[in-house]
Design a protein around this motif. Structure first.
Motif, PDB file in Angstrom:
ATOM      1  N   ASP A 512       0.822  -1.214   0.000  1.00 58.58           N
ATOM      2  CA  ASP A 512       0.000   0.000   0.000  1.00 58.58           C
ATOM      3  C   ASP A 512       0.854   1.260   0.000  1.00 58.58           C
ATOM      4  O   ASP A 512       0.404   2.334  -0.426  1.00 58.58           O
ATOM      5  N   GLU A 513       2.065   1.159   0.480  1.00 61.00           N
ATOM      6  CA  GLU A 513       2.987   2.298   0.519  1.00 61.00           C
ATOM      7  C   GLU A 513       4.415   1.774   0.510  1.00 61.00           C
ATOM      8  O   GLU A 513       4.676   0.619   0.885  1.00 61.00           O
ATOM      9  N   TYR A 540       2.985  10.843  -3.850  1.00 60.21           N
ATOM     10  CA  TYR A 540       4.219  10.764  -3.072  1.00 60.21           C
ATOM     11  C   TYR A 540       4.422  12.050  -2.279  1.00 60.21           C
ATOM     12  O   TYR A 540       3.896  13.118  -2.627  1.00 60.21           O
ATOM     13  N   GLU A 541       5.202  11.914  -1.206  1.00 62.03           N
ATOM     14  CA  GLU A 541       5.566  13.065  -0.390  1.00 62.03           C
ATOM     15  C   GLU A 541       7.045  12.955  -0.035  1.00 62.03           C
ATOM     16  O   GLU A 541       7.580  11.854   0.114  1.00 62.03           O
ATOM     17  N   LEU A 542       7.690  14.104   0.094  1.00 61.28           N
ATOM     18  CA  LEU A 542       9.116  14.128   0.390  1.00 61.28           C
ATOM     19  C   LEU A 542       9.356  13.850   1.872  1.00 61.28           C
ATOM     20  O   LEU A 542       8.768  14.500   2.735  1.00 61.28           O
ATOM     21  N   ARG A 570       7.995   9.058   0.296  1.00 64.62           N
ATOM     22  CA  ARG A 570       7.022   8.010   0.615  1.00 64.62           C
ATOM     23  C   ARG A 570       5.986   7.979  -0.493  1.00 64.62           C
ATOM     24  O   ARG A 570       5.295   8.977  -0.744  1.00 64.62           O
ATOM     25  N   PHE A 571       5.888   6.855  -1.187  1.00 59.48           N
ATOM     26  CA  PHE A 571       4.882   6.678  -2.238  1.00 59.48           C
ATOM     27  C   PHE A 571       3.688   5.921  -1.676  1.00 59.48           C
ATOM     28  O   PHE A 571       3.849   4.969  -0.902  1.00 59.48           O
ATOM     29  N   TYR A 572       2.511   6.326  -2.098  1.00 64.58           N
ATOM     30  CA  TYR A 572       1.293   5.656  -1.623  1.00 64.58           C
ATOM     31  C   TYR A 572       0.200   5.735  -2.679  1.00 64.58           C
ATOM     32  O   TYR A 572       0.313   6.448  -3.659  1.00 64.58           O
TER      33      TYR A 572
END
Length: 572
Positions: A512-513, A540-542, A570-572
């Motif tokens: 999932d992430e 995604y978030e840095l 972080r990819f989700y």
């Protein structure tokens, strides 16, 4: 003021303990590794190959890559074979690391290699004291010289950097001490002296090849002085002992010649033939400036002006003493002055990277020489209390440095040891940047390592701009110089691309992430686009941004100071 031998030994022991306690405090704070520190453990302990072409690796895989397995304890044949494959360094230091790690099979810990550095640094300070006493004939002066180094950032950095440079420094100082000891003997050099000298050469050459340069400079001083004094017998014995030691090293590890002349850290590691002369000249000047900065950080509370002032004072008063007071430099002092200064300048010019590690072996003698010079300067004052200024200034400078200067190789600014997800992907290039992050990967349930064939399209321009701002006239060719550095001189290194594995991997599709490390050298935008278009992860978030080259004057400090060489998402 004089100190008898018994009191001197007690004070020396206190200095050693204080220095090592300070280093250990920094070691506790050390979070993260230079990639070569991790390579130390791999080359010393393992033949394990990680899956770096699109497969998954577990924490156990990474631990096996760094630690000694129970079945491979005291397997020095594997240590030897690893150095042949790596073709960078001789095997003695790695054998020492392997020996310590073999008592703790399956364990990867910074404290294992550190234990070797602790013993080496204790030996360094003892040898430095012996050299200082030989030069000055005064226990107090020798102790002040030892204190100048033992309480410096240079000493701390050498001790906490988990490579062979502390061990190299010990053998260098042992060789200098033996050379002075043999010089004192007028045609009375015995077989025991020759055996000890040969053994020192043997161990020094098998530890790091820069020992050869330092020993050669020291031997040159011995040669000149013995010829002047017409002590031919001693000179012949000295030469034979050194040659025997070097010959034994070559017999034990015959790859020395190919490593030095043609290895990926040897003389052919960099081809500057394609560069304009003005680029070479301005880059060399920049290299010298970076080493001045390194020396200032290591010994002069990170103040270049203070280094310049002290150097000018030493040179100025040196000229005054020589030509006005008619006082010559003691002959035995030349065993410290010539090798240390010439080595520092020479390595500054030829080192593959602008790094403090390459000049570490010269720093104890340089620190001692500065201390002795100021002791001599303050003898001009008849007031004994004024002469106390030298040790007082050393102590004040040390305290100031420990408060204001952050040694290299401590890190501690990253949050990457607290994973945001259970699994991880690393996207790098042919430079194999994943080496830097192995200790972080061990905190994830599993890590996929893939390679991209697309380098950052802005990296060349960044390096050009960086160089030009620091006075290097690039003519647009510095990026090719950087490429040679990145590939250790092998510009034909095979580039692979395993990004396709991200499309088809079933485990990745079930998540999932996932945390994604994107190497600074890879095309970040291409990687982000590829993942969002070809996997289930559309957002995604840095987590942590990479450092900017502009944060550093010395471009190599980027590789020393940064924890990952990566932008992490972080990819989700």
């Amino acid at each position: 003021m004089k100190i008898d031998n018994k009191k001197a030994r007690i004070i020396l022991a206190v200095i050693i303990v204080v220095s090592l306690v300070i280093s250990t405090v920094y070691m506790f704070a050390k979070q993260g590794f230079h990639e070569d520190e991790l390579l130390t453990y791999n080359l010393a302990n393992s033949s394990k190959q990680l899956n770096v072409d699109g497969g998954w690796n577990s924490p156990e895989d990474f631990n096996e890559y760094l630690a000694v397995s129970p079945d491979d304890r005291f397997d020095y044949a594997q240590v030897y074979e690893n150095q042949i494959i790596d073709a960078s360094h001789p095997p003695l230091y790695y054998a020492l690391v392997h020996t310590v790690c073999s008592f703790f099979p399956g364990v990867f810990s910074k404290w294992l290699a550190y234990s070797i550095n602790v013993l080496a640094m204790a030996g360094i300070l003892i040898m430095l004291y012996k050299i200082g006493r030989k030069i000055t004939g005064n226990n107090l002066y020798a102790l002040i010289g030892v204190g100048a180094y033992a309480l410096s950032i240079a000493c701390i950095t050498t001790t906490i950097y988990l490579r062979m440079y502390a061990t190299l420094t010990f053998w260098v100082l042992a060789f200098v001490y033996m050379s002075i000891k043999l010089y004192e003997k007028k045609n009375t050099v015995g077989i025991k002296d020759c055996i000890l000298l040969a053994f020192t050469v043997l161990c020094g050459v098998l530890t790091q090849y820069y020992f050869i340069l330092f020993a050669g400079l020291t031997g040159l001083v011995f040669l000149v002085l013995k010829i002047k004094e017409k002590c031919g017998k001693d000179l012949i014995k000295y030469i034979i002992a050194a040659v025997v030691g070097a010959g034994l090293a070559l017999c034990i590890y015959p790859y020395i010649i190919s490593n030095v002349l043609g290895g990926n850290r040897g003389l052919s590691s960099l081809d500057m033939s394609a560069l304009d002369m003005i680029t070479v000249v301005t880059y060399v000047f920049y290299k010298l400036c970076t080493y001045v900065q390194i020396l200032a950080k290591d010994m002069f509370i990170n103040q270049v002006w203070l280094l310049g002032l002290c150097t000018a004072a030493v040179i100025g008063f040196g000229i005054y003493f020589r030509f006005v007071k008619k006082v010559k430099i003691p002959k035995k002092a030349m065993f410290a002055v010539v090798p240390a200064v010439c080595y520092f300048i020479g390595i500054s010019l030829v080192s593959p990277f602008n790094s403090d590690r390459y000049v570490m072996a010269s720093l104890p003698l340089i620190a001692m020489l500065f201390a002795f010079s100021f002791i001599r300067i303050f003898t001009l004052f008849k007031n004994q209390k004024i002469r106390l200024a030298v040790p007082v200034c050393i102590l004040l400078a040390s305290v100031t440095a420990f408060v204001t200067v952050k040694p290299y190789y401590t890190y501690g600014k990253t949050n990457l040891y607290e994973p945001k997800t259970d699994n991880c992907i690393f996207v790098g290039t042919a430079m194999l940047e994943w080496n830097k992050c192995i200790d972080k990967f061990m905190n994830y349930d599993s890590t996929m390592i893939v390679q991209s064939s697309k380098f950052s399209p802005t990296l060349g321009d960044e390096l050009e701009e960086f160089a030009e701002k620091r006075g290097v006239i690039t003519n647009g060719k510095v990026s090719s110089l950087a490429e040679a550095f990145m590939f250790n001189g092998d510009t034909n290194k095979q580039e692979t691309d395993s990004m396709e594995k991200l499309k088809t991997d079933k485990k990745l599709a079930s998540l999932d992430e996932v945390t994604v490390y994107v190497s600074r050298l890879a095309d970040k935008d291409d990687v982000l686009k590829y993942i969002t278009e070809n996997t289930k992860f559309k957002n995604y978030e840095l987590i942590q941004a990479d450092y900017s080259f502009e944060d550093f004057y010395n471009w190599y400090d980027y590789f020393v100071e940064t924890e990952s060489y990566c932008n992490v998402y972080r990819f989700y």
